[in-house]
Enzyme design. Sequence first.
Site, PDB file in Angstrom:
ATOM      1  N   GLU A 221       0.942  -1.240  -0.043  1.00 54.31           N
ATOM      2  CA  GLU A 221      -0.049  -0.127  -0.107  1.00 54.31           C
ATOM      3  C   GLU A 221       0.794   1.306   0.224  1.00 54.31           C
ATOM      4  O   GLU A 221       2.331   0.994   0.454  1.00 54.31           O
ATOM      5  CB  GLU A 221      -0.474   0.380   1.066  1.00 54.31           C
ATOM      6  CG  GLU A 221      -1.967   1.097   1.386  1.00 54.31           C
ATOM      7  CD  GLU A 221      -2.824   1.022   2.478  1.00 54.31           C
ATOM      8  OE1 GLU A 221      -3.596  -0.045   1.815  1.00 54.31           O
ATOM      9  OE2 GLU A 221      -3.470   1.645   3.268  1.00 54.31           O
TER      10      GLU A 221
ATOM     11  N   ALA B  22     -10.105  11.388   3.848  1.00 55.91           N
ATOM     12  CA  ALA B  22     -10.986  11.601   3.808  1.00 55.91           C
ATOM     13  C   ALA B  22     -11.961  13.457   3.649  1.00 55.91           C
ATOM     14  O   ALA B  22     -10.100  13.851   3.829  1.00 55.91           O
ATOM     15  CB  ALA B  22     -11.470  10.734   5.654  1.00 55.91           C
TER      16      ALA B  22
ATOM     17  N   ARG C 225     -15.819   3.813   4.060  1.00 56.98           N
ATOM     18  CA  ARG C 225     -16.553   5.473   4.514  1.00 56.98           C
ATOM     19  C   ARG C 225     -15.795   6.899   4.960  1.00 56.98           C
ATOM     20  O   ARG C 225     -16.577   7.244   4.549  1.00 56.98           O
ATOM     21  CB  ARG C 225     -17.393   4.838   5.591  1.00 56.98           C
ATOM     22  CG  ARG C 225     -18.080   5.881   6.255  1.00 56.98           C
ATOM     23  CD  ARG C 225     -19.127   6.098   7.779  1.00 56.98           C
ATOM     24  NE  ARG C 225     -16.966   6.164   8.493  1.00 56.98           N
ATOM     25  CZ  ARG C 225     -17.872   5.919   9.984  1.00 56.98           C
ATOM     26  NH1 ARG C 225     -18.761   5.211  10.775  1.00 56.98           N
ATOM     27  NH2 ARG C 225     -16.219   6.171  10.612  1.00 56.98           N
TER      28      ARG C 225
ATOM     29  N   LYS D  69     -21.807  -5.469   4.423  1.00 59.10           N
ATOM     30  CA  LYS D  69     -21.188  -5.048   3.054  1.00 59.10           C
ATOM     31  C   LYS D  69     -20.806  -6.374   2.296  1.00 59.10           C
ATOM     32  O   LYS D  69     -20.812  -5.449   0.901  1.00 59.10           O
ATOM     33  CB  LYS D  69     -19.810  -4.475   3.963  1.00 59.10           C
ATOM     34  CG  LYS D  69     -18.995  -3.999   3.265  1.00 59.10           C
ATOM     35  CD  LYS D  69     -18.443  -2.739   4.347  1.00 59.10           C
ATOM     36  CE  LYS D  69     -17.502  -3.185   5.110  1.00 59.10           C
ATOM     37  NZ  LYS D  69     -16.198  -1.869   5.590  1.00 59.10           N
TER      38      LYS D  69
HETATM   39  P1  FAD Z   1     -17.618   1.050   7.613  1.00 54.95           P
HETATM   40  O1  FAD Z   1     -17.647  -0.262   6.791  1.00 54.95           O
HETATM   41  O2  FAD Z   1     -19.034   2.306   6.966  1.00 54.95           O
HETATM   42  O3  FAD Z   1     -17.749   0.746   8.701  1.00 54.95           O
HETATM   43  C1  FAD Z   1     -17.925   2.072   9.715  1.00 54.95           C
HETATM   44  C2  FAD Z   1     -18.778   1.953  11.014  1.00 54.95           C
HETATM   45  O4  FAD Z   1     -19.840   2.120  11.111  1.00 54.95           O
HETATM   46  C3  FAD Z   1     -17.900   0.189  12.059  1.00 54.95           C
HETATM   47  O5  FAD Z   1     -19.068   0.660  13.573  1.00 54.95           O
HETATM   48  C4  FAD Z   1     -19.264  -0.746  11.688  1.00 54.95           C
HETATM   49  O6  FAD Z   1     -20.066  -1.788  11.849  1.00 54.95           O
HETATM   50  C5  FAD Z   1     -20.879   0.056  11.334  1.00 54.95           C
HETATM   51  N1  FAD Z   1     -21.182   0.463   9.971  1.00 54.95           N
HETATM   52  C6  FAD Z   1     -21.131  -0.216   9.258  1.00 54.95           C
HETATM   53  N2  FAD Z   1     -22.901  -0.177   8.565  1.00 54.95           N
HETATM   54  C7  FAD Z   1     -23.684   0.021   9.563  1.00 54.95           C
HETATM   55  C8  FAD Z   1     -24.985   0.141   9.069  1.00 54.95           C
HETATM   56  N3  FAD Z   1     -25.909   0.094   8.147  1.00 54.95           N
HETATM   57  N4  FAD Z   1     -26.278   1.066  10.448  1.00 54.95           N
HETATM   58  C9  FAD Z   1     -24.912   1.250  11.693  1.00 54.95           C
HETATM   59  N5  FAD Z   1     -23.692   0.817  12.531  1.00 54.95           N
HETATM   60  C10 FAD Z   1     -22.846   0.704  10.484  1.00 54.95           C
HETATM   61  N6  FAD Z   1      -9.707   6.031   4.984  1.00 54.95           N
HETATM   62  C11 FAD Z   1      -8.988   7.170   4.355  1.00 54.95           C
HETATM   63  O7  FAD Z   1      -9.613   7.985   5.125  1.00 54.95           O
HETATM   64  N7  FAD Z   1      -8.651   6.696   3.121  1.00 54.95           N
HETATM   65  C12 FAD Z   1      -7.832   5.561   2.878  1.00 54.95           C
HETATM   66  O8  FAD Z   1      -7.720   5.057   2.010  1.00 54.95           O
HETATM   67  C13 FAD Z   1      -8.514   4.398   4.586  1.00 54.95           C
HETATM   68  N8  FAD Z   1      -7.846   2.673   3.777  1.00 54.95           N
HETATM   69  C14 FAD Z   1      -8.318   1.989   4.664  1.00 54.95           C
HETATM   70  C15 FAD Z   1      -7.832   0.675   4.238  1.00 54.95           C
HETATM   71  C16 FAD Z   1      -8.113  -0.375   5.153  1.00 54.95           C
HETATM   72  C17 FAD Z   1      -7.792  -2.136   5.279  1.00 54.95           C
HETATM   73  C18 FAD Z   1      -8.822   0.014   6.080  1.00 54.95           C
HETATM   74  C19 FAD Z   1      -9.136  -0.953   7.337  1.00 54.95           C
HETATM   75  C20 FAD Z   1      -8.837   1.227   6.582  1.00 54.95           C
HETATM   76  C21 FAD Z   1      -9.052   2.343   5.602  1.00 54.95           C
HETATM   77  N9  FAD Z   1      -9.741   3.588   6.382  1.00 54.95           N
HETATM   78  C22 FAD Z   1      -8.895   4.705   4.961  1.00 54.95           C
HETATM   79  C23 FAD Z   1      -9.912   4.054   7.299  1.00 54.95           C
HETATM   80  C24 FAD Z   1     -11.862   4.252   6.775  1.00 54.95           C
HETATM   81  O9  FAD Z   1     -12.133   5.020   6.629  1.00 54.95           O
HETATM   82  C25 FAD Z   1     -12.420   4.023   8.428  1.00 54.95           C
HETATM   83  O10 FAD Z   1     -11.691   2.868   9.557  1.00 54.95           O
HETATM   84  C26 FAD Z   1     -13.858   4.637   8.528  1.00 54.95           C
HETATM   85  O11 FAD Z   1     -13.590   4.959  10.173  1.00 54.95           O
HETATM   86  C27 FAD Z   1     -14.155   3.371   8.678  1.00 54.95           C
HETATM   87  O12 FAD Z   1     -14.224   2.843   7.324  1.00 54.95           O
HETATM   88  P2  FAD Z   1     -14.833   1.621   6.654  1.00 54.95           P
HETATM   89  O13 FAD Z   1     -14.814   1.915   5.559  1.00 54.95           O
HETATM   90  O14 FAD Z   1     -15.059   0.046   7.424  1.00 54.95           O
HETATM   91  O15 FAD Z   1     -16.380   1.817   7.460  1.00 54.95           O
END
Ligand code: FAD
Length: 292
Positions: free
Chosen positions: A17, A51, A107, A168
């Site tokens: 990455e 973000a 997200r 998801k």
């Molecule tokens: P989600 O999948 O939406 O989950 C976030 C939270 O919401 C979790 O607690 C989940 O349980 C909860 N949730 C999900 N769906 C629902 C629902 N329908 N109702 C209620 N709660 C729900 N950040 C950046 O800004 N740029 C990047 O390039 C980046 N790359 C990343 C790569 C990896 C492999 C990882 C692990 C993280 C990365 N992040 C990045 C950080 C990420 O954006 C954060 O961890 C963010 O807080 C959550 O993103 P997510 O896509 O996991 O969110």
Amino acid sequence: MKISEILNQKKPSLSFEVFPPKTTTAFDSVKAATEKIAELHPSFMSVTYGAGGGTSRYTIEIAKNIDKAHGVPTLAHLTCVSSTKDTVLDMISRLRDAGIENVMALRGDIPADVSGADKSLWTYHHATDLIREIKNSGADFCIGGACYPEIHPESSNQAEDIKYLCAKVEAGCDFLTTQMFFDNNLLYNFLYKIREAGITVPIIPGIMPITNANQLERAIKLSGCFIPQRFKSLVDRFGSDPLAMQEAGIIYATDQIIDLYANGITNVHVYSMNKPEVAEKIQSNLSYIIGK
Ligand code: FAD
């Protein structure tokens, strides 16, 4: 090339990455670092997306350069929180026009100063909303999502986190990449639970080589991950000697990766943080295992 095809090959592989520059002046040095990593010909490279703007504007450019100039498949990250529908649709069509075949749908972190009223105006609240948008656009991307062996910091418990992870995957995730972790047993326990919950897509463990003591503090702050005593001792002993700490961090990460391969994991993603020397050492430590 789609990452799902790489994962189907079922042989040990390694991916890296990188992150795009934060400023225009840093563009050339970041581009050069990502190219050096691409010269190692990893199985693929991911490019992060800041973000709320910031580093996001160069994600496509860096990803396209890695793919076109070096033939390394790329995975472009995309976040959705606080973005408008127009912005997201524009990004989807720019990714498609750039010939990028893989998107990591995220997200993004919620800005600290945001109010409940602001949130109620958002189109996208979770990564699942972005995955649905990508699918609805008709674009044929291989889609990745994030997952958290030690649960997402906002989740109240693991059962809830896994419930949303199932949604998801159902929305159209082809694979999941994990948050960093420093104790492989946490990953194995997580895998057991998500498989039991019915998630069958490939899981790519994400390994962060910690090469200086400050980086460890940032990693803990960001992810809240557990640090085993064995790793703490290493930082205590070598943290003040940059070269020794880099060597120790690379060996610790290599050891984690070997254990993952030995236990049936096929692809491991390394958070190489634009450090070609770290990527190169890890790859050469594993040369016979991954056949490079
Ligand atoms: P989600 O999948 O939406 O989950 C976030 C939270 O919401 C979790 O607690 C989940 O349980 C909860 N949730 C999900 N769906 C629902 C629902 N329908 N109702 C209620 N709660 C729900 N950040 C950046 O800004 N740029 C990047 O390039 C980046 N790359 C990343 C790569 C990896 C492999 C990882 C692990 C993280 C990365 N992040 C990045 C950080 C990420 O954006 C954060 O961890 C963010 O807080 C959550 O993103 P997510 O896509 O996991 O969110």
